[in-house]
Write a protein that holds these residues in place. Structure first.
Motif, PDB file in Angstrom:
ATOM      1  N   GLU A  58       0.825  -1.210   0.000  1.00  0.00           N
ATOM      2  CA  GLU A  58       0.000   0.000   0.000  1.00  0.00           C
ATOM      3  C   GLU A  58       0.862   1.264   0.000  1.00  0.00           C
ATOM      4  OE1 GLU A  58      -3.407   2.198   2.777  1.00  0.00           O
ATOM      5  OE2 GLU A  58      -2.833   0.112   3.154  1.00  0.00           O
ATOM      6  N   LEU A  59       1.924   1.257   0.817  1.00  0.00           N
ATOM      7  CA  LEU A  59       2.808   2.419   0.858  1.00  0.00           C
ATOM      8  C   LEU A  59       3.530   2.603  -0.472  1.00  0.00           C
ATOM      9  CD1 LEU A  59       4.238   4.664   2.565  1.00  0.00           C
ATOM     10  CD2 LEU A  59       6.022   2.969   3.002  1.00  0.00           C
ATOM     11  N   CYS A  60       4.023   1.505  -1.035  1.00  0.00           N
ATOM     12  CA  CYS A  60       4.786   1.592  -2.279  1.00  0.00           C
ATOM     13  C   CYS A  60       3.940   2.110  -3.435  1.00  0.00           C
ATOM     14  CB  CYS A  60       5.390   0.225  -2.624  1.00  0.00           C
ATOM     15  SG  CYS A  60       6.706  -0.289  -1.495  1.00  0.00           S
ATOM     16  N   GLU A  61       2.657   1.827  -3.415  1.00  0.00           N
ATOM     17  CA  GLU A  61       1.756   2.309  -4.469  1.00  0.00           C
ATOM     18  C   GLU A  61       1.648   3.824  -4.473  1.00  0.00           C
ATOM     19  OE1 GLU A  61      -1.894   0.310  -3.766  1.00  0.00           O
ATOM     20  OE2 GLU A  61      -1.367  -1.469  -4.945  1.00  0.00           O
ATOM     21  N   GLN A  62       1.967   4.440  -3.332  1.00  0.00           N
ATOM     22  CA  GLN A  62       1.870   5.894  -3.219  1.00  0.00           C
ATOM     23  C   GLN A  62       3.159   6.601  -3.635  1.00  0.00           C
ATOM     24  OE1 GLN A  62       0.599   6.930   0.761  1.00  0.00           O
ATOM     25  NE2 GLN A  62      -0.785   5.189   0.879  1.00  0.00           N
ATOM     26  N   THR A 100       0.946  11.562  -8.211  1.00  0.00           N
ATOM     27  CA  THR A 100       0.298  10.349  -8.700  1.00  0.00           C
ATOM     28  C   THR A 100       1.236   9.170  -8.487  1.00  0.00           C
ATOM     29  OG1 THR A 100      -0.877  11.592 -10.417  1.00  0.00           O
ATOM     30  CG2 THR A 100      -0.746   9.209 -10.694  1.00  0.00           C
ATOM     31  N   ALA A 101       0.738   8.146  -7.829  1.00  0.00           N
ATOM     32  CA  ALA A 101       1.530   6.950  -7.611  1.00  0.00           C
ATOM     33  C   ALA A 101       1.621   6.150  -8.901  1.00  0.00           C
ATOM     34  CB  ALA A 101       0.904   6.104  -6.500  1.00  0.00           C
ATOM     35  N   LYS A 102       2.424   5.071  -8.878  1.00  0.00           N
ATOM     36  CA  LYS A 102       2.496   4.200 -10.052  1.00  0.00           C
ATOM     37  C   LYS A 102       1.149   3.516 -10.231  1.00  0.00           C
ATOM     38  CE  LYS A 102       5.817   1.737  -8.521  1.00  0.00           C
ATOM     39  NZ  LYS A 102       6.033   2.425  -7.231  1.00  0.00           N
ATOM     40  N   LEU A 103       0.573   3.687 -11.416  1.00  0.00           N
ATOM     41  CA  LEU A 103      -0.765   3.139 -11.678  1.00  0.00           C
ATOM     42  C   LEU A 103      -0.708   2.125 -12.803  1.00  0.00           C
ATOM     43  CD1 LEU A 103      -2.751   6.519 -11.612  1.00  0.00           C
ATOM     44  CD2 LEU A 103      -2.416   4.915  -9.726  1.00  0.00           C
ATOM     45  N   SER A 104      -1.473   1.066 -12.640  1.00  0.00           N
ATOM     46  CA  SER A 104      -1.545   0.063 -13.701  1.00  0.00           C
ATOM     47  C   SER A 104      -2.634   0.420 -14.716  1.00  0.00           C
ATOM     48  CB  SER A 104      -1.836  -1.316 -13.092  1.00  0.00           C
ATOM     49  OG  SER A 104      -3.043  -1.293 -12.344  1.00  0.00           O
TER      50      SER A 104
END
Length: 382
Positions: free
Chosen positions: A206-210, A360-364
């Protein structure tokens, strides 16, 4: 002739004579009865001449009919020569007209004793010095250690150790343990999180997604390779870094830590300082967000607006995803936070057209939802 050799060994002998003799008689017997036994170069007179044997010390203790005592030969020869001389003296069976016996008691390594004396003295010097004066450098190290400890907190339900700067940083460094975090703090990096063990906790995902970049920094041993593989099965890792072969991250010098991490840090700084290309079509949206930015900035809240720019609700960031689930009629989400994949997915379901946040976090997948940052809209500089 004064003795100038460096004493290596003390050959210690004891003797007993069946008669009354003097110290000079014992010395005469040692020189006389060993002469020629081992060759001319091994005669005690010759060895004394070349400073290989020092002054022989003899102590005698006489009783009514016998003489006992001990002798000490300081020698600077090798141990083989010491052994031969000792064996030759033990062969003495006469002192003057009296029967006698000589026995080797010890060959003492003077250098070993001297080393022990030096070590003991060094300990005494250290004790006296440390008692009278505290090292300024030690005080500085302790202060740094205390400051570093204050910069460590925990993250997630598993209370994983992390640097206090991890939430504000745009990138995160994943390391194996708390000691690694402390070492990174010494090198000036306060954005590390310890996954602590081979089993990676899901909260890290969850943290890494941010974050805009995730860096894995593992030990340079075989176990570090296995842990990296496990880590990559849970989170997307952008950069894989290893300590030097056979070295753990916590053992690296601050300088070496910086050498390894500096290229990533420089890349992040360059990306963040690059100018954004502002879309002229974003004018109305920029004006709308500008009015709300001063209310939201540093509040950790989000505002939902409908198509009439009317506020639908205001909520704390951690509650945002739950709040929009099942909602309708929301056109804009403006938040004092990071746009994550989880938020985008919930926004799609709720029919949200646009999300505006700090980063913006890394988004798929973000298809169907317009994503903007305050920086892109010219509202904030970072």
């Amino acid at each position: 002739m004064p003795y100038t050799g460096i004493v290596k060994y003390h050959v210690k002998l004891s003797f007993e004579v069946d008669g009354l003799v003097e110290r000079a008689d014992i010395i005469g017997a040692i020189f006389g009865q060993t002469e020629g036994l081992l060759g001319p170069e091994m005669n005690l007179n010759e060895l004394q001449r070349v400073s290989k044997v020092g002054r022989i010390e003899v102590n005698t203790f006489s009783t009514e009919n016998t003489t006992k005592g001990d002798a000490l030969l300081p020698m600077s020869t090798d141990i083989d020569t010491c052994s031969l001389i000792s064996a030759a003296i033990e062969s003495i069976d006469k002192v003057g007209p009296f029967d006698s016996s000589f026995r080797l008691d010890d060959i003492e390594d003077v250098r070993a004793n001297k080393k022990q004396d030096i070590l003991q003295r060094a300990k005494e010097i250290k004790q006296k010095w440390s008692t009278n004066s505290v090292s300024e450098g030690q005080e500085m190290l302790e202060e740094v250690h205390e400051n570093n400890s204050e910069k460590i907190t925990t993250y997630g339900p598993k209370k994983l150790h992390c640097s206090t700067g991890i939430h504000d940083s745009k990138w995160v460094i994943l390391v194996e343990g708390r000691a690694d975090i402390i070492n990174l703090l010494r090198a000036g990096y306060d954005n590390a999180l310890a996954f602590e063990g081979g089993r990676i906790d899901e909260s890290i995902k969850e943290l890494c997604e941010q974050k805009e970049k995730v860096v894995a920094f593992t030990d340079g041993d075989r176990a570090g390779g296995f842990i990296l593989k496990e880590l990559k099965s849970v989170v997307h890792v952008d950069v894989e870094l290893r300590a030097d072969t056979g070295i753990e991250v916590e053992e690296l010098t601050p300088k070496r830590v910086d050498e390894i991490l500096a290229p990533v840090k420089k890349q992040m700084e360059e990306e963040l300082s690059a100018p954004e290309i502002k879309n002229v079509d974003d004018g109305p949206l920029a004006e709308l967000c500008k009015n709300k930015f001063s209310e939201l900035n540093e509040s950790l809240e989000a505002i939902a607006l409908d198509s009439n720019d009317t506020e639908v609700f205001r909520v704390a960031i951690p509650e945002l995803v739950g709040k929009i689930t099942g909602q309708s009629g929301i056109k804009y989400l403006i938040l004092d936070g990071i746009i994550t994949q989880r938020l985008v997915d919930a926004a799609k379901t709720a029919g949200v057209e646009s999300i505006i946040g700090h980063r913006t976090a890394k988004l798929s997948n973000s298809d169907g939802v317009s994503l903007k940052t305050f920086r892109e809209l010219g509202i904030a500089s970072n």
